[in-house]
Design a protein around this motif. Structure first.
Motif, PDB file in Angstrom:
ATOM      1  N   UNK A  55       0.833  -1.197   0.000  1.00  0.00           N
ATOM      2  CA  UNK A  55       0.000   0.000   0.000  1.00  0.00           C
ATOM      3  C   UNK A  55       0.868   1.248   0.000  1.00  0.00           C
ATOM      4  N   UNK A  56       1.940   1.240   0.772  1.00  0.00           N
ATOM      5  CA  UNK A  56       2.811   2.412   0.839  1.00  0.00           C
ATOM      6  C   UNK A  56       3.495   2.664  -0.493  1.00  0.00           C
ATOM      7  N   UNK A  57       3.781   1.594  -1.258  1.00  0.00           N
ATOM      8  CA  UNK A  57       4.395   1.778  -2.564  1.00  0.00           C
ATOM      9  C   UNK A  57       3.494   2.595  -3.468  1.00  0.00           C
ATOM     10  N   UNK A  58       2.197   2.506  -3.289  1.00  0.00           N
ATOM     11  CA  UNK A  58       1.261   3.213  -4.146  1.00  0.00           C
ATOM     12  C   UNK A  58       0.951   4.620  -3.654  1.00  0.00           C
ATOM     13  N   UNK A  59       1.530   5.036  -2.537  1.00  0.00           N
ATOM     14  CA  UNK A  59       1.171   6.326  -1.979  1.00  0.00           C
ATOM     15  C   UNK A  59       2.261   7.380  -2.045  1.00  0.00           C
ATOM     16  N   UNK A  60       3.541   7.022  -2.185  1.00  0.00           N
ATOM     17  CA  UNK A  60       4.635   7.997  -2.165  1.00  0.00           C
ATOM     18  C   UNK A  60       4.516   8.909  -0.957  1.00  0.00           C
ATOM     19  N   UNK A  61       4.600   8.348   0.230  1.00  0.00           N
ATOM     20  CA  UNK A  61       4.374   9.073   1.461  1.00  0.00           C
ATOM     21  C   UNK A  61       5.689   9.371   2.171  1.00  0.00           C
ATOM     22  N   UNK A  62       5.734  10.488   2.881  1.00  0.00           N
ATOM     23  CA  UNK A  62       6.926  10.847   3.652  1.00  0.00           C
ATOM     24  C   UNK A  62       6.994  10.012   4.921  1.00  0.00           C
ATOM     25  N   UNK A 121       3.788  22.363   4.917  1.00  0.00           N
ATOM     26  CA  UNK A 121       3.547  21.338   3.901  1.00  0.00           C
ATOM     27  C   UNK A 121       3.892  21.861   2.518  1.00  0.00           C
ATOM     28  N   UNK A 122       4.234  20.916   1.642  1.00  0.00           N
ATOM     29  CA  UNK A 122       4.506  21.227   0.251  1.00  0.00           C
ATOM     30  C   UNK A 122       4.190  19.986  -0.580  1.00  0.00           C
ATOM     31  N   UNK A 123       4.086  20.198  -1.881  1.00  0.00           N
ATOM     32  CA  UNK A 123       3.919  19.093  -2.819  1.00  0.00           C
ATOM     33  C   UNK A 123       5.138  19.067  -3.723  1.00  0.00           C
ATOM     34  N   UNK A 124       5.528  17.877  -4.124  1.00  0.00           N
ATOM     35  CA  UNK A 124       6.645  17.739  -5.061  1.00  0.00           C
ATOM     36  C   UNK A 124       6.199  16.824  -6.195  1.00  0.00           C
ATOM     37  N   UNK A 125       6.551  17.215  -7.426  1.00  0.00           N
ATOM     38  CA  UNK A 125       6.198  16.438  -8.608  1.00  0.00           C
ATOM     39  C   UNK A 125       7.455  16.213  -9.427  1.00  0.00           C
ATOM     40  N   UNK A 126       7.644  14.971  -9.880  1.00  0.00           N
ATOM     41  CA  UNK A 126       8.780  14.605 -10.707  1.00  0.00           C
ATOM     42  C   UNK A 126       8.260  14.036 -12.026  1.00  0.00           C
ATOM     43  N   UNK A 173       5.622  11.211 -10.815  1.00  0.00           N
ATOM     44  CA  UNK A 173       5.733  10.931  -9.382  1.00  0.00           C
ATOM     45  C   UNK A 173       5.225  12.162  -8.646  1.00  0.00           C
ATOM     46  N   UNK A 174       4.335  11.991  -7.689  1.00  0.00           N
ATOM     47  CA  UNK A 174       3.805  13.112  -6.916  1.00  0.00           C
ATOM     48  C   UNK A 174       3.692  12.686  -5.462  1.00  0.00           C
ATOM     49  N   UNK A 175       4.023  13.624  -4.557  1.00  0.00           N
ATOM     50  CA  UNK A 175       3.932  13.324  -3.128  1.00  0.00           C
ATOM     51  C   UNK A 175       3.787  14.615  -2.352  1.00  0.00           C
TER      52      UNK A 175
END
Length: 160
Positions: free
Chosen positions: A40-47, A148-153, A63-65
Motif C-alpha cells: 500500500x505504501x508503494x502506491x502512496x509515495x508518502x513521507x 507542507x509542500x507538494x513535489x512532482x517529478x 511521481x507526486x507526493x
C-alpha cells in the motif's frame, strides 16, 4: 514427592514449547500484514521521517507526493530509481506563495552531485540507479520555510 518434581519439569517444558509454536503462527501472520502495508505504501509515495520514497506514478506518469518541512526535518530526501536516461523535470509547490524552499541538491547514482537549484529543477539524467533529491530552505535567505509542500517529478525518456 521425588516423582512429582520430574513430572512438573516435563509439564513445564511442554507448556513452553506450545507457547513458542503459537508465537510463530502469529509472527507469520504479522509478516503477511507487513507485506500488505508495504504494498500500500508503494502506491502512496508518502513521507516517512525525512525521506519520501517515490515508487508509484500517477495517471499522468508523474511521481507526486506531499511532504512537510519542520524543525526536526529541515531537509527532506526524495529517493527514486532512475531506470531510463532522459530529462528530469521537478517542481516544488509550497502551501504559501512566497516560501524559502528549494531543491538544494541532486545526488546521482555514482554519488556525484549538483545544486543548488530553485523551486523548479530541470536536469539530464545520464545514469541509471538510485537518485536522491534534497529539499530544504536556502541558508542565504531569511525565514526558513516550515510547513507542507507538494513535489512532482516528471521523467522524459530519451531514445537511447
Amino acid at each position: 514427592m521425588k516423582n512429582l518434581l520430574p513430572i512438573l519439569i516435563v509439564i513445564f517444558f511442554f507448556s513452553c514449547q506450545q507457547k513458542e509454536n503459537k508465537n510463530t503462527v502469529v509472527s507469520s501472520t504479522d509478516s503477511t500484514a507487513t507485506k500488505e502495508i508495504k504494498e500500500q505504501k508503494k502506491e502512496e509515495n508518502k513521507q516517512i521521517g525525512d525521506t519520501i520514497f517515490m515508487n508509484f506514478k500517477n495517471e499522468k506518469e508523474t511521481f507526486a507526493a506531499e511532504g512537510v518541512l519542520d524543525s526536526l526535518h529541515s531537509k527532506i530526501y526524495i529517493k527514486f530509481d532512475n531506470e531510463d536516461l532522459g530529462e528530469l523535470n521537478a517542481t516544488i509547490i509550497p502551501n504559501t506563495e512566497k516560501a524559502n524552499i528549494r531543491f538544494n541538491q541532486i545526488i546521482f547514482p555514482d554519488k556525484t552531485s549538483d545544486g543548488p537549484f530553485g523551486m523548479d529543477l530541470k536536469t539530464q539524467l545520464n545514469q541509471k540507479g538510485k537518485t536522491i533529491l534534497v529539499i530544504g530552505h536556502s541558508l542565504m535567505a531569511e525565514n526558513p520555510y516550515y510547513g507542507k509542500f507538494k513535489v512532482e517529478l516528471k521523467h522524459n525518456k530519451t531514445g537511447k
